[in-house]
Design an enzyme around this catalytic site. Sequence first.
Site, PDB file in Angstrom:
ATOM      1  N   ASP A  98       0.846  -1.189   0.000  1.00 15.68           N
ATOM      2  CA  ASP A  98       0.000   0.000   0.000  1.00 15.68           C
ATOM      3  C   ASP A  98       0.883   1.242   0.000  1.00 15.68           C
ATOM      4  O   ASP A  98       1.530   1.550   0.998  1.00 15.68           O
ATOM      5  CB  ASP A  98      -0.919  -0.010   1.231  1.00 15.68           C
ATOM      6  CG  ASP A  98      -2.104   0.935   1.063  1.00 15.68           C
ATOM      7  OD1 ASP A  98      -2.327   1.410  -0.070  1.00 15.68           O
ATOM      8  OD2 ASP A  98      -2.807   1.195   2.055  1.00 15.68           O
ATOM      9  N   GLU A 103       1.837  -3.800   3.825  1.00 17.48           N
ATOM     10  CA  GLU A 103       0.742  -3.586   4.790  1.00 17.48           C
ATOM     11  C   GLU A 103       0.104  -4.911   5.150  1.00 17.48           C
ATOM     12  O   GLU A 103      -0.188  -5.742   4.281  1.00 17.48           O
ATOM     13  CB  GLU A 103      -0.321  -2.643   4.208  1.00 17.48           C
ATOM     14  CG  GLU A 103      -1.569  -2.586   5.100  1.00 17.48           C
ATOM     15  CD  GLU A 103      -2.485  -1.410   4.834  1.00 17.48           C
ATOM     16  OE1 GLU A 103      -2.002  -0.376   4.333  1.00 17.48           O
ATOM     17  OE2 GLU A 103      -3.681  -1.541   5.154  1.00 17.48           O
ATOM     18  N   HIS A 245     -13.127   4.492  11.022  1.00 15.74           N
ATOM     19  CA  HIS A 245     -11.798   4.258  10.469  1.00 15.74           C
ATOM     20  C   HIS A 245     -10.862   5.231  11.173  1.00 15.74           C
ATOM     21  O   HIS A 245     -10.767   6.401  10.801  1.00 15.74           O
ATOM     22  CB  HIS A 245     -11.860   4.530   8.955  1.00 15.74           C
ATOM     23  CG  HIS A 245     -10.617   4.225   8.208  1.00 15.74           C
ATOM     24  ND1 HIS A 245     -10.110   5.056   7.235  1.00 15.74           N
ATOM     25  CD2 HIS A 245      -9.777   3.176   8.272  1.00 15.74           C
ATOM     26  CE1 HIS A 245      -9.013   4.524   6.729  1.00 15.74           C
ATOM     27  NE2 HIS A 245      -8.778   3.392   7.342  1.00 15.74           N
TER      28      HIS A 245
END
Lengths: 498, 63
Positions: A98, A103, A245
Site C-alpha cells: 500500500d 501492509e 476508520h
Amino acid sequence: MHRLIGLETEYGLYVEGRGVADLLIDAMSVVRQCPFPAVRSWDYRLEDPRRDMRGFRVEQLQVDPQDVRIDQEHPVPFSEREVRSDHVLGNGARLYNDHAHPEYATPECRRLLDLIAHDKAGERIVLTCAQRLQHSIGCRVALYKNNTDYHGSSYGCHESYLLRRDIPFEQLTANMLPFLVTRMLYAGAGKVGVEGEPNPRVPLQLSQRADFYMDIMNVETLYRRPIFNTRDEPHAPMRHYRRLHVICGDANMSEYATALKVGTTALVLDLTESGWQTDIVLHDPVRAAQRLSRDPDLKWLVETDLGTLSAIDIQRAYCKAACEHFAGRDPETDWVLQEWQTVLDTLETDPDLLADRLDWVAKRKLLSLYVESEGLSWDHPALFALDLEYHNIDPHEGLYYALLEQGQMQRLVSDEAIEQAMHNPPMDTRAAVRGLCVQRFAEQIETLNWERIILRHADQTVRLDLSRLVEQDLRPLSRRLTAAPDVTTFVRMVKEFG
Amino acid sequence: MTIWQAEERLRRPIPQDPITKPGGDGDGPTRPDVKRPDTNELLKRMRRIDPEQARRYRQRSGE
C-alpha cells in the site's frame, strides 16, 4: 468486545543501498516473498474511499506533492494490480503493498486477545517476507512498525470498528474527538523531536502521528490527515452499519498499549451507541493534540469549552461513564476498565512506572539511559536512530524486543498464540469463512474481499456474501466448515447459516 | 458534565476474580520478573545501532 475490530499496519521499509524512489518496487518485492498459502487477488469493486460520512463524495483524494514528483520522475513498469501484489492469507488477513509500504490488515476479530495475537502474527509474517528478500538479494532489509521517517513522511496504523449506522454523525464526532486526542496519553508510541524542526525543543513527544494532523475531520488519508477520518466504507451493509476508520493513532509495539488503545476506543463506541454524550468540546483539536503530544512538562492541559482541563481528567470522564455503564459485563470489559483507571492514576502520580506497558514511557526510559551514559543532548542524531530501532520488528535487532527479551515489557499473548494466529483465523467472525476457504479451496477462488468471496465451481460462479455475517458468533459455523468434505458443502453451509 | 475531581473519583469496580487477562480463555498478561534491567546489555545493543540510520531512512507517504 462484541463488535468487529481490525488493525491495519503499514510498515516502514529500509533496503540497504536503495532510495526512496525504489520503495514502490521494494515493498512489492517484500510482499511477493510471502511463503504462506494465499489467494493472490483482491476484489476492489466494492471499495469507495472517496465517499464521505457527511453525505458526499470528493472528486479526488489528495496526495503528497513529493510523492507525485517521485511517480512522475520514476514511473514503474507494472500495472496497479501488480504493484499492489494482493495476498489473502489462510488466517483471513490481507497482505499487500500500500503506497510503497508492506501492509498487513488483520482479520476481523471480536476478542482483544485474538486481535493482539493477529497483530503480532502480522509482524512475523512481514518479517518472514523481508528476511526471504534479504537472503535473496544479499542486502540488509529492515521493517519498522512506526509512523514517521523524521523527514516529513508518515504512514499509518489504522483501526476499524464496526458500529451502528443510526448513531447521528454529530454525536459520534462529538464523543470521539476529545477521546481520540487525549488517548495518546497511553496509546502514543513516543517520538524524538518534532517533524520538520532540526533542533527541537521537545526531547520526546507522546505521539508519532500528531505532527501530521492538519484537519479536524475529512476523508483524506495520504495528505492533510485529520483526527477524525470520515471515509464511509463500512464493509458491511451500509443501511445498518458504519465503520469508524481511526487513522490518527500510532503503531504500537507494546501488546498492552494496543489492547488498551483498542479496548478503550471500543468502550467509547459502546457508550455512544447507548446514547451517552460527553459535554467536553475541545478548542482547536489539532492544536490541542500537538500541544498535548509535545508538552515537555507532562502537565497535559487542554483548552475546552469548560475551561482548561487535564487530559487525564478528560480520559477519566470517559472511563467513569464506561464503568457506570459496563462494569461487570464480561471479563474483557472489566480488564479494560481496570487497566484504564490504573494507567490514568499512574500517569498522574509516576508515569515512569508504566515503562513496562506504554511505548512512549518505555522508549523515554531507554533513551534516557543512553543519553546519560553517553553524555549526549536529546537532539543528537543518534537519538533518532534509536527511536527508529525501537520499532524494528526483527527480535534480534529491535530495541522494543531487547526490552521484551529482558522481561521488561508485559505480554498479553504467548508465542504459541501468535504462531497459531499466523495460520488460522479467529473462529468467531466472518474471517473464519474467508480463512478456511483460502486454506481449503484456494484453487476455486476467483477473487475476494472483506465482504464476499467469488468462487468458480462446476463451471458456475458462486458468490458467498459475508457482509451479513457481522453480528453472530460464527464458531458453530466455523466448526462445520472445518469438516466440510467439499466446496459444494462449504458453500451450502455458509448460505444456510443464520 | 462531571469532570472527575480527585476526591470523588470512581472507585474501581471490584472484580469477582482477579482480572489478569482480557477475554476469558487463552493466555493473559504476565508481569515480567521484577528484575532490574541489564542496562549494560541494553547499552551494548544501543551502541551497535548506526547513529546515521534515521538520517538515511526515507519513506513515501502512506495512509
